[in-house]
Design a protein around this motif. Structure first.
Motif, PDB file in Angstrom:
ATOM      1  N   ILE A  21      27.999  65.341 -75.892  1.00 57.60           N
ATOM      2  CA  ILE A  21      29.394  65.328 -76.593  1.00 57.60           C
ATOM      3  C   ILE A  21      30.469  64.495 -76.263  1.00 57.60           C
ATOM      4  O   ILE A  21      29.976  63.558 -75.446  1.00 57.60           O
ATOM      5  N   THR A  22      31.385  64.261 -76.900  1.00 61.45           N
ATOM      6  CA  THR A  22      32.465  63.267 -76.690  1.00 61.45           C
ATOM      7  C   THR A  22      33.371  63.595 -75.240  1.00 61.45           C
ATOM      8  O   THR A  22      33.517  64.838 -75.115  1.00 61.45           O
ATOM      9  N   PRO A  23      33.772  62.479 -74.869  1.00 61.11           N
ATOM     10  CA  PRO A  23      34.638  62.863 -73.567  1.00 61.11           C
ATOM     11  C   PRO A  23      35.846  63.666 -73.830  1.00 61.11           C
ATOM     12  O   PRO A  23      36.444  64.446 -73.295  1.00 61.11           O
ATOM     13  N   LYS A  24      36.369  63.226 -75.355  1.00 56.16           N
ATOM     14  CA  LYS A  24      37.850  63.691 -75.744  1.00 56.16           C
ATOM     15  C   LYS A  24      37.498  65.175 -75.916  1.00 56.16           C
ATOM     16  O   LYS A  24      38.245  66.219 -75.497  1.00 56.16           O
ATOM     17  N   TYR A  25      36.132  65.563 -76.428  1.00 54.94           N
ATOM     18  CA  TYR A  25      35.999  66.914 -76.995  1.00 54.94           C
ATOM     19  C   TYR A  25      35.689  67.743 -75.524  1.00 54.94           C
ATOM     20  O   TYR A  25      36.058  68.949 -75.483  1.00 54.94           O
ATOM     21  N   LEU A  26      34.881  67.289 -74.589  1.00 56.60           N
ATOM     22  CA  LEU A  26      34.973  67.872 -73.121  1.00 56.60           C
ATOM     23  C   LEU A  26      36.048  68.243 -72.599  1.00 56.60           C
ATOM     24  O   LEU A  26      36.341  69.221 -72.067  1.00 56.60           O
ATOM     25  N   SER A  27      37.198  67.229 -72.709  1.00 59.92           N
ATOM     26  CA  SER A  27      38.360  67.375 -72.003  1.00 59.92           C
ATOM     27  C   SER A  27      39.203  68.747 -72.724  1.00 59.92           C
ATOM     28  O   SER A  27      39.785  69.478 -72.216  1.00 59.92           O
ATOM     29  N   LEU A  28      39.042  68.781 -74.245  1.00 66.19           N
ATOM     30  CA  LEU A  28      39.763  69.697 -74.864  1.00 66.19           C
ATOM     31  C   LEU A  28      39.090  70.981 -74.545  1.00 66.19           C
ATOM     32  O   LEU A  28      39.898  71.918 -74.351  1.00 66.19           O
ATOM     33  N   ILE A  29      37.790  71.058 -74.500  1.00 65.37           N
ATOM     34  CA  ILE A  29      37.113  72.335 -73.954  1.00 65.37           C
ATOM     35  C   ILE A  29      37.441  72.879 -72.791  1.00 65.37           C
ATOM     36  O   ILE A  29      37.765  73.895 -72.390  1.00 65.37           O
ATOM     37  N   SER A  30      37.301  71.889 -71.737  1.00 61.32           N
ATOM     38  CA  SER A  30      37.725  72.324 -70.296  1.00 61.32           C
ATOM     39  C   SER A  30      39.130  72.582 -70.199  1.00 61.32           C
ATOM     40  O   SER A  30      39.343  73.761 -69.474  1.00 61.32           O
ATOM     41  N   LYS A  31      40.224  72.117 -70.952  1.00 60.46           N
ATOM     42  CA  LYS A  31      41.519  72.473 -70.794  1.00 60.46           C
ATOM     43  C   LYS A  31      41.745  73.762 -71.441  1.00 60.46           C
ATOM     44  O   LYS A  31      42.488  74.690 -70.921  1.00 60.46           O
ATOM     45  N   LYS A  32      41.086  74.088 -72.620  1.00 61.68           N
ATOM     46  CA  LYS A  32      40.999  75.190 -73.509  1.00 61.68           C
ATOM     47  C   LYS A  32      40.683  76.414 -72.640  1.00 61.68           C
ATOM     48  O   LYS A  32      41.203  77.510 -72.667  1.00 61.68           O
ATOM     49  N   VAL A  33      39.483  76.439 -72.093  1.00 65.88           N
ATOM     50  CA  VAL A  33      38.617  77.632 -71.253  1.00 65.88           C
ATOM     51  C   VAL A  33      39.401  77.797 -70.222  1.00 65.88           C
ATOM     52  O   VAL A  33      39.780  78.863 -69.591  1.00 65.88           O
ATOM     53  N   SER A  34      39.638  76.593 -69.168  1.00 63.33           N
ATOM     54  CA  SER A  34      39.804  76.867 -67.890  1.00 63.33           C
ATOM     55  C   SER A  34      41.575  76.579 -67.623  1.00 63.33           C
ATOM     56  O   SER A  34      41.825  76.726 -66.350  1.00 63.33           O
ATOM     57  N   GLY A  35      42.144  75.648 -68.345  1.00 64.19           N
ATOM     58  CA  GLY A  35      43.348  75.267 -68.026  1.00 64.19           C
ATOM     59  C   GLY A  35      43.416  73.902 -67.157  1.00 64.19           C
ATOM     60  O   GLY A  35      44.437  73.604 -66.755  1.00 64.19           O
ATOM     61  N   LYS A  36      42.136  73.565 -66.930  1.00 66.24           N
ATOM     62  CA  LYS A  36      42.272  72.204 -66.030  1.00 66.24           C
ATOM     63  C   LYS A  36      41.430  71.062 -66.675  1.00 66.24           C
ATOM     64  O   LYS A  36      40.540  71.449 -67.299  1.00 66.24           O
ATOM     65  N   ASN A  37      41.783  70.031 -66.701  1.00 66.96           N
ATOM     66  CA  ASN A  37      40.868  68.902 -67.329  1.00 66.96           C
ATOM     67  C   ASN A  37      39.557  68.711 -66.400  1.00 66.96           C
ATOM     68  O   ASN A  37      39.633  69.035 -65.371  1.00 66.96           O
ATOM     69  N   PRO A  38      38.669  67.993 -66.825  1.00 69.51           N
ATOM     70  CA  PRO A  38      37.454  67.765 -66.160  1.00 69.51           C
ATOM     71  C   PRO A  38      37.539  66.700 -65.018  1.00 69.51           C
ATOM     72  O   PRO A  38      36.806  67.252 -64.008  1.00 69.51           O
ATOM     73  N   MET A  39      38.652  66.024 -65.174  1.00 67.06           N
ATOM     74  CA  MET A  39      38.565  65.194 -63.930  1.00 67.06           C
ATOM     75  C   MET A  39      39.301  66.005 -62.726  1.00 67.06           C
ATOM     76  O   MET A  39      38.694  65.794 -61.396  1.00 67.06           O
ATOM     77  N   ARG A  40      39.909  67.066 -62.903  1.00 68.17           N
ATOM     78  CA  ARG A  40      40.413  67.918 -61.897  1.00 68.17           C
ATOM     79  C   ARG A  40      39.094  68.668 -61.155  1.00 68.17           C
ATOM     80  O   ARG A  40      38.946  68.755 -60.185  1.00 68.17           O
ATOM     81  N   TRP A  41      38.195  69.327 -62.050  1.00 66.38           N
ATOM     82  CA  TRP A  41      37.065  69.714 -61.633  1.00 66.38           C
ATOM     83  C   TRP A  41      35.929  68.829 -60.917  1.00 66.38           C
ATOM     84  O   TRP A  41      35.555  69.149 -59.923  1.00 66.38           O
ATOM     85  N   ILE A  42      36.225  67.564 -61.286  1.00 68.31           N
ATOM     86  CA  ILE A  42      35.208  66.673 -60.698  1.00 68.31           C
ATOM     87  C   ILE A  42      35.800  66.331 -59.298  1.00 68.31           C
ATOM     88  O   ILE A  42      35.185  66.270 -58.150  1.00 68.31           O
ATOM     89  N   THR A  43      37.007  66.053 -59.324  1.00 73.59           N
ATOM     90  CA  THR A  43      37.643  65.825 -58.021  1.00 73.59           C
ATOM     91  C   THR A  43      37.631  66.969 -56.866  1.00 73.59           C
ATOM     92  O   THR A  43      37.214  66.997 -55.620  1.00 73.59           O
ATOM     93  N   GLU A  44      37.669  68.440 -57.309  1.00 74.36           N
ATOM     94  CA  GLU A  44      37.573  69.555 -56.678  1.00 74.36           C
ATOM     95  C   GLU A  44      36.324  69.817 -55.990  1.00 74.36           C
ATOM     96  O   GLU A  44      35.975  69.871 -54.702  1.00 74.36           O
ATOM     97  N   SER A  45      35.251  69.590 -56.836  1.00 74.63           N
ATOM     98  CA  SER A  45      34.040  69.737 -56.595  1.00 74.63           C
ATOM     99  C   SER A  45      33.516  68.601 -55.654  1.00 74.63           C
ATOM    100  O   SER A  45      32.578  69.158 -54.620  1.00 74.63           O
ATOM    101  N   THR A  46      34.084  67.426 -55.864  1.00 73.71           N
ATOM    102  CA  THR A  46      33.477  66.273 -54.726  1.00 73.71           C
ATOM    103  C   THR A  46      34.124  66.647 -53.388  1.00 73.71           C
ATOM    104  O   THR A  46      33.555  66.455 -52.575  1.00 73.71           O
ATOM    105  N   MET A  47      35.533  67.050 -53.495  1.00 74.97           N
ATOM    106  CA  MET A  47      35.948  67.355 -52.066  1.00 74.97           C
ATOM    107  C   MET A  47      35.287  68.447 -51.459  1.00 74.97           C
ATOM    108  O   MET A  47      35.232  68.493 -50.051  1.00 74.97           O
ATOM    109  N   GLN A  48      35.035  69.568 -52.281  1.00 75.24           N
ATOM    110  CA  GLN A  48      33.858  70.478 -51.496  1.00 75.24           C
ATOM    111  C   GLN A  48      32.875  70.085 -50.883  1.00 75.24           C
ATOM    112  O   GLN A  48      32.329  70.505 -49.674  1.00 75.24           O
ATOM    113  N   ASP A  49      32.064  68.907 -51.584  1.00 70.87           N
ATOM    114  CA  ASP A  49      31.083  68.412 -50.711  1.00 70.87           C
ATOM    115  C   ASP A  49      31.379  67.610 -49.642  1.00 70.87           C
ATOM    116  O   ASP A  49      30.724  67.397 -48.388  1.00 70.87           O
TER     117      ASP A  49
END
Length: 297
Positions: free
Chosen positions: A218-246
């Motif tokens: 899918i396109t980055p724009k569509y992933l951002s749209l879905i992530s924000k719609k489903v979770s309220g957070k953009n993909p970069m926020r998820w990536i950062t939080e998951s990276t910090m957990q590691d």
């Protein structure tokens, strides 16, 4: 060789009246009012706080407050920075702290339920219901044993699993209720779940959004749209939080150098890694390690 970090942690644990069990995989606080610095310790664990009486208020980010009343559980995942807990004068509350390693071992495949709920809410409040009281009493009695025999340890793990599975059932029930007013399509949720699974499977998670989007076709724009719609957070926020957990896990659980951790997680160099970590955690990697390094017995 004398481990100053481990000795420092032992002293702090004694000051906070924290009872050890399972080689520091599980910790128990009988009264959180006696543990003034509990948030700094609990950052290294998944925290389950049971409010038996009164109320507790947790502050996140300086402007977001979460209130927990009598009979409720406060769930805080590992690595979450929360300001000191505020408790009412009549409050009675205990805290069970479980390491990521123990949580994964006990929950098995059900860990996805916990992770998804924690990712979505950051911290979670659920009703304990009647089952919690009985388990709480038995858990309390086990932790009061000065030298825990092997059988009691096995029973402790069994009861921990029961408690966590019941919590997961409650989390699923909350999710089902929340979906009633959710406008996201089933297709959107499936893509978002695939994104979380893909993110979890990556050793080097700090990638561009376009990397994950291409893997999902899918396109980055569509992933951002879905992530924000489903979770309220953009993909970069998820990536950062998951990276910090590691980052947290490797600093706590291993003896890898900062350079080795930086290389393992895909950072260009250790200086960039240290800067990235400090921007997210407000401390340097070494400061975090000295404060939270797992005690070796």
């Amino acid at each position: 060789m004398f481990n100053f970090a481990a000795e420092k942690m032992k002293v702090r644990m004694q000051e906070l009246k924290i009872v050890h069990a399972m080689e520091d995989e599980i910790l128990f606080v009988d009264d959180i009012r006696d543990a003034k610095d509990l948030p700094s310790i609990s950052m290294s664990y998944n925290s389950i706080v049971h409010c038996r009486k009164g109320q507790i208020i947790v502050e996140m980010g300086g402007n977001h407050q979460v209130k927990v009343i009598s009979g409720q559980l406060l769930l805080i995942p590992v690595g979450k920075l929360v300001n000191p807990m505020l408790v009412s004068t009549d409050a009675e509350a205990t805290a069970l702290l479980v390491s990521d390693r123990m949580l994964k071992s006990v929950l098995g495949n059900q860990i996805n339920i916990w992770n998804k709920a924690m990712y979505m809410r950051e911290i979670y409040v659920v009703d304990g219901n009647d089952w919690l009281g009985s388990i709480q009493k038995y858990t309390h009695s086990i932790f009061k044993i000065e030298k825990m025999p092997l059988l009691s340890r096995e029973i402790m793990v069994s009861f921990l699993r029961t408690t966590l599975l019941m919590i997961c059932e409650e989390l699923l029930r909350h999710e089902d209720m929340a979906l009633g007013g959710d406008t996201s399509s089933i297709h959107d949720k499936e893509i978002f779940n695939q994104f979380l699974q893909l993110l979890s499977s990556q050793e080097q998670k700090r990638q561009r959004v376009s990397f994950y989007a291409s893997q999902l076709h899918i396109t980055p724009k569509y992933l951002s749209l879905i992530s924000k719609k489903v979770s309220g957070k953009n993909p970069m926020r998820w990536i950062t939080e998951s990276t910090m957990q590691d980052c947290y896990s490797l600093l706590k659980e291993t003896d890898m150098s900062i350079k080795e951790i930086s290389n393992k997680l895909g950072f260009p160099n250790s200086s960039f890694f240290s800067q990235y970590f400090r921007e997210q955690a407000n401390v340097t990697p070494m400061e975090y390690r000295l404060e939270h390094k797992r005690v070796v017995r």
